[in-house]
Design an enzyme around this catalytic site. Structure first.
Site, short mmCIF file in Angstrom:
data_model
loop_
_atom_site.label_atom_id
_atom_site.label_comp_id
_atom_site.label_asym_id
_atom_site.label_seq_id
_atom_site.Cartn_x
_atom_site.Cartn_y
_atom_site.Cartn_z
N ASP A 495 0.79 -1.23 0.00
CA ASP A 495 0.00 0.00 0.00
C ASP A 495 0.82 1.27 0.00
O ASP A 495 0.29 2.34 -0.28
CB ASP A 495 -0.82 0.05 1.30
C1 GLC Z 1 -2.01 -4.05 5.22
C2 GLC Z 1 -3.23 -4.04 4.33
C3 GLC Z 1 -2.99 -4.86 3.08
C4 GLC Z 1 -1.70 -4.51 2.42
C5 GLC Z 1 -0.55 -4.55 3.39
C6 GLC Z 1 0.76 -4.09 2.79
O1 GLC Z 1 -1.85 -5.32 5.76
O2 GLC Z 1 -4.36 -4.55 5.00
O3 GLC Z 1 -4.04 -4.70 2.19
O4 GLC Z 1 -1.49 -5.38 1.35
O5 GLC Z 1 -0.84 -3.72 4.49
O6 GLC Z 1 0.82 -2.73 2.51
#
Ligand code: GLC
Length: 809
Positions: A495
């Site tokens: 993210d």
């Molecule tokens: C959090 C989010 C997930 C994402 C991860 C890495 O766990 O819930 O959707 O892939 O962060 O950023």
């Protein structure tokens, strides 16, 4: 240091020291009614929707010693004087002679001893019910009679969880409580915001009569709230004032006299917290659960429910901590993530109208329950597909109660792309896994609408599940950048790397590659070899582009920025190597053998720590809006060089694909929370649930875990351990048995339900090779290869597997 121990026989973890480094929790009930209970009895309970229908007021950020949502006082009457105790340790924190918090499957039981008394409280939500039960038993352990009152307390939240904190004018003017009594004497203490009085009320009551009550927090704490939860002043009067709150901060405190307990005598009382349209409607349920036999029955059904889930797979390996995770705690966490997505935990606070279910997260969560709850997995996937847009990309998250969907954090950067490049692709993996597990092709024909909120009911496009998957692949096929690789969008799985429009993601390329392989296999299974071939060609084309542009010399790059410059390259000073493009290059079948080995070895050399593999390294040191969220964290935290556990099982899978069972198991063991039980002073979190992240070695607090429970680590660790290390893996044509274990293991055994049949599998590794099936016997009959064909539902089979040197070596 440790705070408790595993009790495998009772399928529990038992916390023996209430002073855990942070709050430790457990889940009760489901999204329809339930929430979590912390280890000192505080509880966050909702009905249906944590954002818009919250019942208890639990503020996760409050210190561990404070009151949170619910608690219990116990009071001894001593000739006109009262001594008040907190059997859950908080909020008074007097020393207890014994404290045990049993973290069970769907229940928490707190047992404590003090002042010659034992108090045991079992907290759970009966299956399919909308009420929280607290089953209290108080025993007089002393040699003299004791006069005992119990005072259970709930503090209410306004139903709109966020408004509770953002509107301190309207909320307190609306909150009210009333005592309600049925014609035959059942009394409920009701609570509601005024506008809900005639349609939805909370109630609190008990199976024994309460002699008085209080519903106004101020009156209960006393002295204009200069009295405190530690020692509420109201408990120093013979009775509570029976205040029916007309406004303000509403609680429900019931004073229940247990009377005189003779030495050795136990009394039992059951409290109920729920929400109903009207008090009259609550009556039937309240009456039935006032009967201890009904409560015992409900508790037994809960245990059976969990036994059925766990029976899908039980293992016995040389590693006791692996066994207890795979047999009890990991499947439980998989069910919890399937249920709660990333909605409600100590870290996901369930505020805001569209948080709800995450598309990518829940799509991956289905993998963890495919064997134990395939129907639930299927229905969750179907629900997700209704949030896929006609162009094939998906909404990032949605509130299942309101249907409101959004693009999540992508909204916060209007100058950036407004979609995630990976969300929709996970649905292909989930659908393929479902059909492999169940053989249920019919699901692929099920018609599901696309998400088009502006289209109006008639114009809504509907398509089969298979078409949804085609559409997902088509979106990525048509959304590529200057190297022919998928555009990043706002982000990929990670993210926090948020590059300007035009950036490309090598991870998304791999996820797309894996989805193409799954789709091709699925179509072959369905008999459409022509279309399967098209997807295989698309895979080969992406593989060529990926290898042409993506190799950095020793490992794969992670991204191309909008201007074509790489991230995840030795040419970068920070973020030189990212784990995901190494592991997924192998999983996707993109990396040729030499590059595959180099890439995974680079990951091991540059990213591995004693607490697991870091997501990238070295960490970015300073905020850089051009790179995005990752640079908001200090080096070593979360995505910025932290151990982001979700990605570790991908390294496990990749290592088994290259045949390295030793390293795969090492990666498994490194992040097994059960193996951290003796190191709690460093690790801090629950040893019975995976955390999302552990601080990496660039951080001064290396080894500190956070964000337990609602993480994709649960599903992927389970998947990687059972399907790739132990190697018992559903395929379209049957059950593959292809372990890749440490060569030093003598073997292992397991029981697996698959398409209705039960297989008892024994793997013999006395040759010390760790992989390579040379003998496979099904009920004594030798089979070629390593695939068990599906057997009659209801039948039971013995499978013997011998590992040895195969011709392929
Ligand atoms: C959090 C989010 C997930 C994402 C991860 C890495 O766990 O819930 O959707 O892939 O962060 O950023």
């Amino acid at each position: 240091m440790r705070c408790g121990y595993f009790d495998d026989e009772h399928r529990e973890y038992v916390i023996t020291d209430p002073r855990t480094p942070v709050k430790w929790i457990n889940y009760i009930g489901a999204l329809s009614f339930g929430g979590f209970v912390d280890h000192t009895g505080g509880a966050l309970i909702c009905r249906g929707d944590p954002s818009y229908n919250r019942i208890t007021r639990y503020v996760a950020q409050m210190p561990a010693g404070d009151f949170r949502g619910e608690t219990l006082y116990l009071r001894l009457r001593l000739d006109g004087d009262y001594r008040v105790y907190c059997p859950f340790f908080t909020p008074a924190r007097q020393p207890l002679e014994r404290f045990e918090c049993h973290i069970g499957l769907g229940y928490t039981r707190i047992v404590s001893e003090f002042a010659g008394l034992r108090c045991a409280v079992t907290i759970f939500v009966p299956l399919g019910e909308e009420r929280e039960l607290r089953d209290l038993r108080v025993t007089n352990l002393s040699s003299h009679p004791q006069t005992v009152d119990v005072v259970p307390v709930v503090e209410y939240s306004h139903f709109d969880a966020l408004k509770q904190f953002t509107n301190a004018d309207w909320v307190p003017q609306t909150m009210q409580s009333r005592l309600w009594e049925s014609s035959d004497g059942v009394r409920l203490l009701l609570q509601y915001p005024f506008m809900n009085r005639d349609r939805q009320v909370n109630y609190f009551t008990a199976s024994l009569p309460f002699s008085s009550f209080e519903s106004d927090r101020r009156a209960f704490l006393g002295d204009n709230e200069y009295g405190s939860w530690t020692d509420p002043l109201a408990l120093h009067h013979a009775e509570l004032a029976c205040g029916q709150a007309n406004r303000g901060d509403n609680i429900a405190a019931l004073l229940i006299p247990l009377g005189v307990l003779a030495p050795g005598q136990t009394r039992r009382v059951i409290t109920q917290l729920g929400q109903v349209a009207s008090a009259a409607e609550a009556l039937r349920g309240v009456r039935s659960y006032s009967d201890p036999a009904a409560v015992d029955g409900a508790f037994a059904s809960l245990a059976e429910h969990w036994s059925a889930i766990l029976a899908a797979l039980q293992v016995r390996t040389p590693d006791a901590e692996m066994d207890r995770m795979l047999n009890i705690h990991n499947p439980r966490q998989c069910v919890i993530t399937r249920t709660w997505s990333r909605y409600l935990s100590l870290y996901q606070l369930g505020y805001g109208g569209d948080r709800g279910i995450g598309f990518r997260d829940s799509a991956q969560d289905t993998l963890g329950v495919m064997a134990s709850q395939p129907d639930d997995a299927r229905e969750l996937l179907a629900a997700l597909l209704a949030y896929q847009r006609p162009d094939g990309a998906a909404m990032h998250q949605f509130n299942p109660a309101t249907g409101q969907a959004s693009m999540g954090d992508a909204r916060e950067r209007p100058d950036h792309p407004q979609y995630y490049s990976d969300d929709h692709l996970w649905a292909v993996l989930a659908a393929a896994a479902y059909v492999k597990e169940t053989g249920d092709r019919a699901f692929l024909d099920r018609m599901i609408p696309f998400y088009a909120p502006d289209a109006g009911a008639q114009r809504k496009e509907t398509a089969s599940v298979l078409d949804h998957l085609r559409r997902a692949l088509a979106f990525t096929a048509g959304d590529t950048g200057s190297h022919g690789l998928p555009l990043l969008g706002f982000a990929d799985w990670n993210d926090t790397v948020n590059l300007a429009a035009g950036a490309e993601s090598l991870f998304t390329a791999c996820l797309y590659g894996k989805a193409l392989l799954e789709m091709a296999d699925l179509l072959t299974f369905l008999g459409d070899s022509g279309e399967a071939q098209q997807y295989r060609s698309a895979h080969a084309a992406m593989r060529r582009r990926f290898n042409a542009a993506g190799w950095d010399g020793e490992w794969y790059l992670a991204y191309f920025d909008h201007d074509g410059s790489p991230l995840g390259s030795r040419r970068n000073s920070r973020g030189q190597i990212y784990l995901n493009s190494q592991t997924w290059a192998v999983i996707a079948g993109f990396a040729p053998p030499r590059r595959a080995r180099l890439a995974l070895d680079a990951a091991f050399r540059r990213l591995n720590t004693a607490f697991g593999l870091k997501l990238s390294a070295p960490g970015y040191d300073g905020y850089d809006p051009a790179v995005g969220g990752i640079t908001t964290y200090p080096p070593g935290a979360k995505e910025n060089g932290g151990v982001f556990l979700h990605t570790n099982p991908w390294a496990i899978i990749a290592e088994t694909m290259l045949g390295n069972g030793e390293r795969a198991y090492r990666y498994y063991r490194q992040i097994n929370p059960a193996a951290r039980n003796e190191q709690i002073e460093v690790y801090e979190c629950e040893p019975y649930a995976y955390p999302q992240n552990i601080l990496g070695d660039e951080h001064p607090n290396h080894g500190l875990a956070r964000n337990t429970w609602l993480t994709g680590t649960a599903a992927w660790s389970y998947h990687a351990a059972t399907q790739y290390i132990l190697g018992v893996r559903p395929e379209f044509a049957g059950l593959r048995v292809d372990p890749c274990i440490p060569p030093g293991w003598a073997g292992f055994s397991l029981q697996r339900r698959f398409r209705g049949a039960l297989y008892s599998i024994e793997v013999d590794n006395s040759a010390g090779v760790g992989r390579g099936v040379v003998d496979l016997l099904l009920d004594g009959r030798r089979l070629e290869g390593s695939l068990l064909p599906p057997q009659e539902p209801g039948s039971e089979h013995r499978v013997q597997v011998r590992l040895g040197k195969t011709g392929a070596e």
